[in-house]
Design a protein around this motif. Structure first.
Motif, PDB file in Angstrom:
ATOM      1  N   LEU A 111       0.690  -5.337  -3.999  1.00 26.39           N
ATOM      2  CA  LEU A 111       1.048  -6.743  -4.192  1.00 26.39           C
ATOM      3  C   LEU A 111       1.899  -6.839  -5.450  1.00 26.39           C
ATOM      4  O   LEU A 111       1.457  -6.450  -6.526  1.00 26.39           O
ATOM      5  CB  LEU A 111      -0.216  -7.599  -4.322  1.00 26.39           C
ATOM      6  CG  LEU A 111      -0.021  -9.113  -4.414  1.00 26.39           C
ATOM      7  CD1 LEU A 111      -1.260  -9.843  -3.887  1.00 26.39           C
ATOM      8  CD2 LEU A 111       0.249  -9.571  -5.854  1.00 26.39           C
ATOM      9  N   ASP A 167       2.939  -7.618  -0.274  1.00 24.84           N
ATOM     10  CA  ASP A 167       2.877  -9.039  -0.601  1.00 24.84           C
ATOM     11  C   ASP A 167       3.604  -9.256  -1.920  1.00 24.84           C
ATOM     12  O   ASP A 167       3.889  -8.297  -2.653  1.00 24.84           O
ATOM     13  CB  ASP A 167       1.423  -9.513  -0.691  1.00 24.84           C
ATOM     14  CG  ASP A 167       1.277 -10.999  -0.416  1.00 24.84           C
ATOM     15  OD1 ASP A 167       2.302 -11.714  -0.425  1.00 24.84           O
ATOM     16  OD2 ASP A 167       0.136 -11.468  -0.201  1.00 24.84           O
ATOM     17  N   GLU A 180      -5.184 -18.086  -5.576  1.00 29.81           N
ATOM     18  CA  GLU A 180      -4.277 -17.566  -4.553  1.00 29.81           C
ATOM     19  C   GLU A 180      -4.217 -16.048  -4.618  1.00 29.81           C
ATOM     20  O   GLU A 180      -4.215 -15.361  -3.585  1.00 29.81           O
ATOM     21  CB  GLU A 180      -2.873 -18.139  -4.728  1.00 29.81           C
ATOM     22  CG  GLU A 180      -1.887 -17.616  -3.680  1.00 29.81           C
ATOM     23  CD  GLU A 180      -0.483 -18.140  -3.861  1.00 29.81           C
ATOM     24  OE1 GLU A 180       0.401 -17.762  -3.052  1.00 29.81           O
ATOM     25  OE2 GLU A 180      -0.242 -18.931  -4.807  1.00 29.81           O
ATOM     26  N   ARG A 201      -5.197 -13.484  -1.538  1.00 31.40           N
ATOM     27  CA  ARG A 201      -4.244 -12.489  -1.035  1.00 31.40           C
ATOM     28  C   ARG A 201      -4.805 -11.073  -1.171  1.00 31.40           C
ATOM     29  O   ARG A 201      -4.588 -10.232  -0.298  1.00 31.40           O
ATOM     30  CB  ARG A 201      -2.912 -12.618  -1.770  1.00 31.40           C
ATOM     31  CG  ARG A 201      -2.136 -13.886  -1.384  1.00 31.40           C
ATOM     32  CD  ARG A 201      -0.883 -14.029  -2.244  1.00 31.40           C
ATOM     33  NE  ARG A 201      -0.154 -15.245  -1.932  1.00 31.40           N
ATOM     34  CZ  ARG A 201       0.967 -15.284  -1.215  1.00 31.40           C
ATOM     35  NH1 ARG A 201       1.463 -14.186  -0.700  1.00 31.40           N
ATOM     36  NH2 ARG A 201       1.585 -16.427  -0.989  1.00 31.40           N
TER      37      ARG A 201
END
Length: 214
Positions: A76, A97, A107, A111
């Motif tokens: 990420l 991501d 958030e 995720r």
């Protein structure tokens, strides 16, 4: 979940680390991006959170190296770069991501959970009369729940994830206890706890090396 955080901003890094730990996530935070090359096995992590603007190397270079080595841990990207071209580069290099700063830590947590689930395709593992529910972090014996401490679960998860391979004691200590100053004897204590639950000979000891789950 075990997260590697590569972030050179001390205030932001500390904030993220504290928030994730409050939500029962194990975090290894490195501020010096050169330290990522010293980590024995990046596959021990469930997700890597990577900043792009680091002190010694660009995050894009680190991401490229990770994928070139065949490491498939979800990555990420967490960065102030918001241009679509930067996102395109990262996704083409193998990012999973992308979050831009500033961001809501809730958030980030959502995720991370989604990426962790995506990585683990085997949601349930059976060993004799034991069922290990990876997704929900539950263990059942003949359909009845078996209570495990958080530490015992982390150890069991690591063994399941590497089932059939010897997991070195050093890696167990790093994964389960992080930087806490504990010794081999505590690993033996929790191995004994797991052996009371699992079928006989499910865990094999390799003296001086580590443990393997059959």
């Amino acid at each position: 979940m075990h997260v590697l955080l590569v972030e050179d901003d001390p205030l932001l890094g500390e904030t993220i680390e504290e928030y994730l730990k409050e939500n029962n996530i194990t975090v290894k935070w490195i501020q010096d991006d050169r330290e990522i090359d010293e980590i024995f096995d990046l596959n021990q992590f469930d997700v890597i959170v990577l900043d792009l603007m680091l002190k010694y190397r660009r995050g894009e270079e680190i991401l490229r190296d990770i994928r070139n080595k065949g490491i498939d841990v979800p990555v990420l990207i967490l960065t102030a770069k918001s241009d679509i071209r930067d996102k395109e580069v990262c996704f083409n290099l193998g990012a999973d991501d992308y979050i831009t700063k500033p961001f809501d830590p809730r958030e980030l947590l959502l995720r991370l959970k989604a990426l962790s689930k995506r990585k683990h395709k085997e949601y349930c593992v059976k060993i004799g009369d034991i069922t290990i529910d990876i997704d929900n972090q539950m263990v059942y014996k003949n359909g009845e729940e078996v209570k495990l401490s958080r530490t015992a679960w982390e150890l069991l998860y690591l063994l399941v994830k590497n089932r059939g391979s010897i997991v070195p004691t050093e890696r167990i200590l790093s994964y389960v206890w992080g930087d806490k100053p504990v010794g081999d004897e505590i690993v033996r204590t929790y191995i004994k706890e797991l052996r009371k639950i699992l079928p006989k000979d499910a865990i094999v000891t390799y003296k001086g090396r580590g443990y393997k789950l059959n």
